[in-house]
Design a protein around this motif. Structure first.
Motif, PDB file in Angstrom:
ATOM      1  N   PHE A  11       8.947  49.255  37.832  1.00 39.98           N
ATOM      2  CA  PHE A  11       9.121  48.996  39.248  1.00 39.98           C
ATOM      3  C   PHE A  11       7.763  48.711  39.880  1.00 39.98           C
ATOM      4  CE2 PHE A  11      12.742  52.243  38.821  1.00 39.98           C
ATOM      5  CZ  PHE A  11      13.650  51.265  38.464  1.00 39.98           C
ATOM      6  N   THR A  12       7.700  47.672  40.699  1.00 39.84           N
ATOM      7  CA  THR A  12       6.456  47.374  41.417  1.00 39.84           C
ATOM      8  C   THR A  12       6.753  47.148  42.894  1.00 39.84           C
ATOM      9  OG1 THR A  12       6.552  44.964  41.048  1.00 39.84           O
ATOM     10  CG2 THR A  12       5.405  46.302  39.386  1.00 39.84           C
ATOM     11  N   CYS A  13       5.760  47.432  43.696  1.00 43.65           N
ATOM     12  CA  CYS A  13       5.850  47.177  45.135  1.00 43.65           C
ATOM     13  C   CYS A  13       4.519  46.577  45.568  1.00 43.65           C
ATOM     14  CB  CYS A  13       6.153  48.466  45.883  1.00 43.65           C
ATOM     15  SG  CYS A  13       6.559  48.207  47.620  1.00 43.65           S
ATOM     16  N   GLU A  14       4.501  45.271  45.710  1.00 44.09           N
ATOM     17  CA  GLU A  14       3.274  44.552  46.006  1.00 44.09           C
ATOM     18  C   GLU A  14       2.846  44.674  47.471  1.00 44.09           C
ATOM     19  OE1 GLU A  14       4.936  43.114  42.270  1.00 44.09           O
ATOM     20  OE2 GLU A  14       5.807  43.429  44.254  1.00 44.09           O
ATOM     21  N   HIS A  15       3.818  44.912  48.345  1.00 43.62           N
ATOM     22  CA  HIS A  15       3.546  44.957  49.793  1.00 43.62           C
ATOM     23  C   HIS A  15       4.019  46.279  50.383  1.00 43.62           C
ATOM     24  CE1 HIS A  15       4.260  40.338  49.397  1.00 43.62           C
ATOM     25  NE2 HIS A  15       3.004  40.642  49.104  1.00 43.62           N
ATOM     26  N   ARG A  47       9.673  52.779  50.112  1.00 47.21           N
ATOM     27  CA  ARG A  47      10.658  53.863  50.173  1.00 47.21           C
ATOM     28  C   ARG A  47      11.761  53.631  49.144  1.00 47.21           C
ATOM     29  NH1 ARG A  47      13.885  55.788  55.668  1.00 47.21           N
ATOM     30  NH2 ARG A  47      15.159  57.429  54.692  1.00 47.21           N
ATOM     31  N   THR A  48      12.222  52.405  49.053  1.00 51.72           N
ATOM     32  CA  THR A  48      13.278  52.075  48.097  1.00 51.72           C
ATOM     33  C   THR A  48      12.775  52.174  46.665  1.00 51.72           C
ATOM     34  OG1 THR A  48      14.235  50.580  49.738  1.00 51.72           O
ATOM     35  CG2 THR A  48      14.992  50.340  47.474  1.00 51.72           C
ATOM     36  N   GLY A  49      11.594  51.618  46.411  1.00 49.49           N
ATOM     37  CA  GLY A  49      11.035  51.680  45.062  1.00 49.49           C
ATOM     38  C   GLY A  49      10.776  53.098  44.612  1.00 49.49           C
ATOM     39  N   THR A  50      10.309  53.945  45.519  1.00 50.01           N
ATOM     40  CA  THR A  50      10.047  55.336  45.174  1.00 50.01           C
ATOM     41  C   THR A  50      11.342  56.061  44.822  1.00 50.01           C
ATOM     42  OG1 THR A  50       8.098  55.401  46.607  1.00 50.01           O
ATOM     43  CG2 THR A  50       9.085  57.503  46.021  1.00 50.01           C
ATOM     44  N   TYR A  51      12.413  55.791  45.572  1.00 51.50           N
ATOM     45  CA  TYR A  51      13.702  56.409  45.262  1.00 51.50           C
ATOM     46  C   TYR A  51      14.175  55.995  43.874  1.00 51.50           C
ATOM     47  CZ  TYR A  51      18.629  57.695  45.491  1.00 51.50           C
ATOM     48  OH  TYR A  51      19.860  58.243  45.218  1.00 51.50           O
TER      49      TYR A  51
END
Length: 242
Positions: A11-15, A47-51
């Motif tokens: 999972f990645t979150c670039e922004h 928040r979604t990626g962390t969940y």
């Protein structure tokens, strides 16, 4: 995808945030409203990626630095790598930003995937994003967008299953494929596809309409949980189908 291979979740979150390091704060004086807008970060994405990461065995890489400083979801040659909405960096600052924030982050993700591939594991990569409901006067006509490369069978297959799963789990949400952007446009997953074959790697971008993050806390968590539940089911279905 090799049906006999084991798989792993990335999972990645670039922004994921709109932080500006103190060293560069002077460039953003009186830009607080801009930093808080969709141009500064992807509301709800982290928040979604962390969940998802908490619910699924996975590796998570997330950036909290604003895309207005440097955009981790753009190639180095892309004209939007550095925002034109603030004063552009000079050559020395540009190099420093690349070597401090961009290249190490991108390299860490790529190296992690390579390590999984060496262990004969197939990597399901989900990149978390959100989009503004209205852009340049155009109203976006979906709540959920799934971005992928239609030429790569695992990506196409998992998105087909996921779209069905989202509609069943969260009825009423409009789910569109390769919307509001094209999955093969310049981006992190596009770059990774150039290094890893479809037998090694699948890169999907989840785009969530930011209106969904304006709901009550209970509604937001129900939405995120439904996306996660349907993602897990889609991965299992796609692995069997491929």
């Amino acid at each position: 995808m090799n049906a006999s291979s084991t798989s792993t979740n990335l999972f990645t979150c670039e922004h994921g945030g709109n932080r500006i390091p103190r060293k560069y704060a002077a460039r953003f004086v009186q830009q607080e409203e801009l930093l808080q807008s969709h141009r500064g970060w992807d509301l709800g994405a982290l928040r979604t990626g962390t969940y998802f990461h908490q619910q699924v065995a996975s590796q998570l890489f997330a950036s909290r630095t604003s895309r207005l400083l440097i955009d981790l979801n753009r190639s180095e040659s892309h004209p939007s790598l550095f925002s034109k909405l603030v004063s552009p960096p000079g050559d020395s600052e540009r190099k420093e930003l690349l070597e401090t924030y961009y290249r190490p982050w991108r390299q860490e993700v790529s190296d992690w995937i390579a390590g999984q591939v060496r262990q004969k594991k197939f990597v399901w990569h989900l990149s978390f994003h959100s989009f503004t409901p209205v852009l340049d006067g155009e109203v976006r006509t979906a709540e959920i967008g799934l971005l992928y490369d239609p030429r790569r069978t695992p990506e196409r297959t998992v998105c087909d299953f996921w779209r069905t799963g989202i509609r069943e789990t969260l009825p009423g949400l409009r789910v569109r494929m390769n919307y509001p952007y094209r999955g093969v446009a310049d981006g992190h997953t596009t770059a990774l596809r150039k290094r890893f074959s479809e037998d090694q790697y699948a890169g999907i971008e989840l785009e969530v309409n930011q209106q969904l993050y304006q709901q009550s806390g209970r509604q937001i968590m129900r939405m995120i949980a439904g996306l996660c539940q349907s993602w897990n089911r889609a991965i299992s279905q796609a692995a069997d189908a491929c």
